[in-house]
Design a protein around this motif. Structure first.
Motif, PDB file in Angstrom:
ATOM      1  N   GLN A  38     -37.540  39.291  -7.986  1.00 51.73           N
ATOM      2  CA  GLN A  38     -38.901  38.997  -8.416  1.00 51.73           C
ATOM      3  C   GLN A  38     -39.241  37.540  -8.169  1.00 51.73           C
ATOM      4  OE1 GLN A  38     -39.913  39.372 -12.619  1.00 51.73           O
ATOM      5  NE2 GLN A  38     -42.023  39.916 -12.101  1.00 51.73           N
ATOM      6  N   PHE A  39     -40.328  37.349  -7.427  1.00 49.54           N
ATOM      7  CA  PHE A  39     -40.897  36.022  -7.231  1.00 49.54           C
ATOM      8  C   PHE A  39     -41.974  35.792  -8.286  1.00 49.54           C
ATOM      9  CE2 PHE A  39     -38.560  35.273  -3.526  1.00 49.54           C
ATOM     10  CZ  PHE A  39     -38.639  36.366  -2.674  1.00 49.54           C
ATOM     11  N   PRO A  40     -42.278  34.539  -8.584  1.00 45.54           N
ATOM     12  CA  PRO A  40     -43.330  34.257  -9.566  1.00 45.54           C
ATOM     13  C   PRO A  40     -44.649  34.941  -9.201  1.00 45.54           C
ATOM     14  CG  PRO A  40     -42.125  32.254  -9.044  1.00 45.54           C
ATOM     15  CD  PRO A  40     -41.651  33.298  -8.079  1.00 45.54           C
ATOM     16  N   SER A  41     -45.292  35.474 -10.204  1.00 43.45           N
ATOM     17  CA  SER A  41     -46.613  36.099 -10.063  1.00 43.45           C
ATOM     18  C   SER A  41     -46.603  37.345  -9.183  1.00 43.45           C
ATOM     19  CB  SER A  41     -47.636  35.107  -9.506  1.00 43.45           C
ATOM     20  OG  SER A  41     -47.748  33.989 -10.358  1.00 43.45           O
ATOM     21  N   GLN A  42     -45.442  37.954  -9.017  1.00 38.98           N
ATOM     22  CA  GLN A  42     -45.357  39.215  -8.290  1.00 38.98           C
ATOM     23  C   GLN A  42     -44.546  40.218  -9.098  1.00 38.98           C
ATOM     24  OE1 GLN A  42     -44.041  38.969  -4.233  1.00 38.98           O
ATOM     25  NE2 GLN A  42     -45.138  37.056  -3.849  1.00 38.98           N
ATOM     26  N   GLY A  43     -44.753  41.503  -8.801  1.00 34.07           N
ATOM     27  CA  GLY A  43     -43.912  42.510  -9.419  1.00 34.07           C
ATOM     28  C   GLY A  43     -42.536  42.520  -8.765  1.00 34.07           C
ATOM     29  N   PRO A  44     -41.517  43.029  -9.458  1.00 32.00           N
ATOM     30  CA  PRO A  44     -40.179  43.105  -8.861  1.00 32.00           C
ATOM     31  C   PRO A  44     -40.184  43.956  -7.598  1.00 32.00           C
ATOM     32  CG  PRO A  44     -40.074  43.462 -11.220  1.00 32.00           C
ATOM     33  CD  PRO A  44     -41.523  43.485 -10.848  1.00 32.00           C
ATOM     34  N   ARG A  45     -39.267  43.609  -6.716  1.00 34.93           N
ATOM     35  CA  ARG A  45     -39.166  44.306  -5.437  1.00 34.93           C
ATOM     36  C   ARG A  45     -37.748  44.818  -5.259  1.00 34.93           C
ATOM     37  NH1 ARG A  45     -38.132  42.607   0.148  1.00 34.93           N
ATOM     38  NH2 ARG A  45     -37.355  40.638  -0.673  1.00 34.93           N
ATOM     39  N   PHE A  46     -37.608  46.049  -4.830  1.00 37.73           N
ATOM     40  CA  PHE A  46     -36.301  46.669  -4.623  1.00 37.73           C
ATOM     41  C   PHE A  46     -35.505  45.911  -3.567  1.00 37.73           C
ATOM     42  CE2 PHE A  46     -33.324  50.157  -4.241  1.00 37.73           C
ATOM     43  CZ  PHE A  46     -32.970  50.156  -2.903  1.00 37.73           C
ATOM     44  N   ILE A  47     -34.208  45.687  -3.863  1.00 37.47           N
ATOM     45  CA  ILE A  47     -33.324  45.076  -2.867  1.00 37.47           C
ATOM     46  C   ILE A  47     -32.324  46.097  -2.352  1.00 37.47           C
ATOM     47  CG2 ILE A  47     -31.590  43.319  -2.391  1.00 37.47           C
ATOM     48  CD1 ILE A  47     -32.632  41.695  -4.681  1.00 37.47           C
ATOM     49  N   ILE A  48     -31.559  46.692  -3.266  1.00 41.38           N
ATOM     50  CA  ILE A  48     -30.461  47.546  -2.847  1.00 41.38           C
ATOM     51  C   ILE A  48     -30.059  48.450  -3.996  1.00 41.38           C
ATOM     52  CG2 ILE A  48     -28.589  45.976  -3.541  1.00 41.38           C
ATOM     53  CD1 ILE A  48     -27.258  46.639  -0.788  1.00 41.38           C
TER      54      ILE A  48
END
Lengths: 109, 113
Positions: A38-48
């Motif tokens: 998760q980057f600031p001001s964004q929703g979490p993003r799938f990695i693995i």
């Protein structure tokens, strides 16, 4: 629910390999282990995502021992853009995705 | 892949008012999840929205404060009622893909004055 424990923060330098370990002692038999970024001001993003042993994709590797009570996310040769919060969670079997505190990774030049 | 859009992306509200956040998914999904992320904190699950039944709320969250609607398999709303400054957070909706990945909307940043 799979309760997870991770280091609160980590520091690294560009070009290094970073390993973030997550403990999940009570993970359910049919839960997968999934990591998000998760980057600031964004929703979490799938990695693995993985179930056991080792999984690798173009972004990271995931190591899961046979007892599945922990997992390690490995980021090869990090760059400044990898500075983010990383979360692990067990999901799929219980269908209730619960986030722990996450690990704040800071990559320095 | 599921594409999720949330509205509004941000808003500034007065104490005591209510705001409804909309979440639209481009494919039908069984469950939609609503999270709150307070400044500097992790994501906290508010509730699971199921089509055709009442939402399931997590401990510490109640329907009177966070009413949820789920009229069909692609849409849900979360209302933050009688807001106070403590409700200032990012609110996110998410859904599972078939592969087990959670997809998130971009979030709705709410500031309560």
């Amino acid at each position: 629910l799979a309760k997870t424990t991770q280091p609160i923060s980590m520091d690294s330098y560009e070009g290094q390999e970073v390993n973030i370990t997550c403990s999940h002692n009570n993970i359910a038999t049919n839960d997968y282990i999934t990591w998000y970024q998760q980057f600031p001001s964004q929703g979490p993003r799938f990695i693995i995502q993985g179930y056991k042993t080792k999984v690798t994709n173009e972004v990271a590797s995931l190591f899961i021992p046979a007892d599945r009570k922990s997992s390690t996310l490995s980021l090869p040769r990090v760059s400044l853009s990898d500075t983010a919060v990383y979360y692990c969670l067990g999901s799929g079997g219980s269908y209730i995705p619960t986030f722990g505190r996450g690990t704040s990774l800071i990559v320095h030049p | 892949s599921a594409v999720i859009s949330q509205k509004p992306s941000r808003d500034i509200c007065q104490r005591g008012t209510s705001l409804t956040i909309q979440c639209q998914v481009d494919s039908q999904v069984t469950m939609m999840f609503w999270y709150r992320q307070q400044p500097g904190q992790s994501l906290t699950l508010i509730a699971t929205a199921n089509q055709g039944s009442e939402a399931t709320y997590e401990s510490g969250f109640v329907i009177d404060k966070f009413p949820i609607s789920r009229p069909n398999l692609t849409f849900s709303t979360l209302t933050v009622s009688n807001m106070s400054p403590e409700d200032s957070s990012i609110y996110l909706c998410s859904v599972f893909r078939d592969t087990g990945e959670l997809f998130f909307g971009e979030g709705s940043r709410l500031t309560v004055l």
